[in-house]
Scaffold this active site. Sequence first.
Site, PDB file in Angstrom:
ATOM      1  N   LYS A 163      47.853  42.517 -39.208  1.00 44.26           N
ATOM      2  CA  LYS A 163      47.356  41.165 -39.412  1.00 44.26           C
ATOM      3  C   LYS A 163      47.563  40.325 -38.154  1.00 44.26           C
ATOM      4  O   LYS A 163      48.624  40.400 -37.514  1.00 44.26           O
ATOM      5  CB  LYS A 163      48.095  40.502 -40.576  1.00 44.26           C
ATOM      6  CG  LYS A 163      47.976  41.232 -41.904  1.00 44.26           C
ATOM      7  CD  LYS A 163      46.582  41.134 -42.478  1.00 44.26           C
ATOM      8  CE  LYS A 163      46.512  41.655 -43.906  1.00 44.26           C
ATOM      9  NZ  LYS A 163      45.139  41.566 -44.459  1.00 44.26           N
ATOM     10  N   HIS A 297      37.972  48.067 -49.502  1.00 43.23           N
ATOM     11  CA  HIS A 297      38.998  47.061 -49.237  1.00 43.23           C
ATOM     12  C   HIS A 297      40.103  47.140 -50.289  1.00 43.23           C
ATOM     13  O   HIS A 297      39.873  46.926 -51.473  1.00 43.23           O
ATOM     14  CB  HIS A 297      38.357  45.671 -49.257  1.00 43.23           C
ATOM     15  CG  HIS A 297      39.329  44.542 -49.126  1.00 43.23           C
ATOM     16  ND1 HIS A 297      39.822  43.854 -50.206  1.00 43.23           N
ATOM     17  CD2 HIS A 297      39.908  43.992 -48.028  1.00 43.23           C
ATOM     18  CE1 HIS A 297      40.650  42.906 -49.785  1.00 43.23           C
ATOM     19  NE2 HIS A 297      40.718  42.975 -48.470  1.00 43.23           N
TER      20      HIS A 297
END
Length: 364
Positions: A163, A297
């Site tokens: 991230k 996802h």
Amino acid sequence: MTAIKEIRAAAYRVPTDRPEADGTLAWDATTLVVVEADAENTTGTGWTYAPAAAAVFVTEALAGTVAGADAMDIPATWTAMTRRARNAGRPGAAGYAISAVDVALWDLKARLLGTPLTRLFGAARPDVPVYGSGGFTTYDDDTTRAQLRHWAHELGIPRVKIKIGESRGTAPGRDLHRVAVAREAVGPGTELYVDANGGYTAKQAVRLASLLDGQGVSWFEEPVSSDDLAGLRLVRERIGADVAAGEYGSDLTYFTRMCQAGAVDCLQIDATRCGGYTGWFGAAAIAAGHHLEVSAHCAPNLHLPAAAATPGLRHVEWFHDHARIEAELFDGAADPAGGTARPRADTPGHGLTLRPGAAGHRVA
């Protein structure tokens, strides 16, 4: 006719193993909503990662619509659910709820027929590529290194993601530092992906991408919000890495707009949000019509049967939070060692069964 007898839903709140955050959100627990569908002494199971309100919506709005329907005719039931949710809106809790019920119905149908889900769908491949996904912005360098090395060097997964976009794009220096740490941890032979979760502006993402390119970043996920199709297209046109987005789409119109806008190189689909397996295959067809690959996802074990049945699949996200929960709360979770995972072929349905111990996490 094989009538669906009953639909049940429950929510389970599972603490994270350490605090987690991405570019735009922080959390210390994840809520799993599980749906069970019964017919002829057989139970199908579906789930989503959503607020507990999704379980309430299943019970109060969808259960009566689904009960009595033919377990073999899932498209008709899916259509009835979407019509029932009209005034609630497809995004949000209603979309999550429809998705979990749809997965449960497909699992139920496969179990009634005594066949694995992938065989019911029709397999395109025996197993699917996965990528290790985590590297949260709350992690210190040592934690990031340990997680990425585990995936890349201990499990042999040749692609990993971290991230970035920390604090809505206000800490680009730390973002770049963490990317450098990630590259050092996995070495030059591992694909490195980043996910900003919509934390940047379009021009900011373009500026940073030139620096990310020096670390060999080949996948830039949601550099701007998935709702900003013009921004996604701008970033895609200006950088070398593939731009990916789409996971928050809850209807096929959204996926169509994203593909028509030329906003992505790879369309992300989340069956726990877009209408279950029925929604997955609809979105995958839209992507194929625009010559795009798709990526699953999150919710890795749920996605495996549909992913294995999709010719245009690129990979499945082996998301740390969800993979950990699925391995803890379900029997039958897959193993990603070697960089691929295989859907269950030795048992009917998707092959996962909720463990009795999950009850300790129940909140609704």
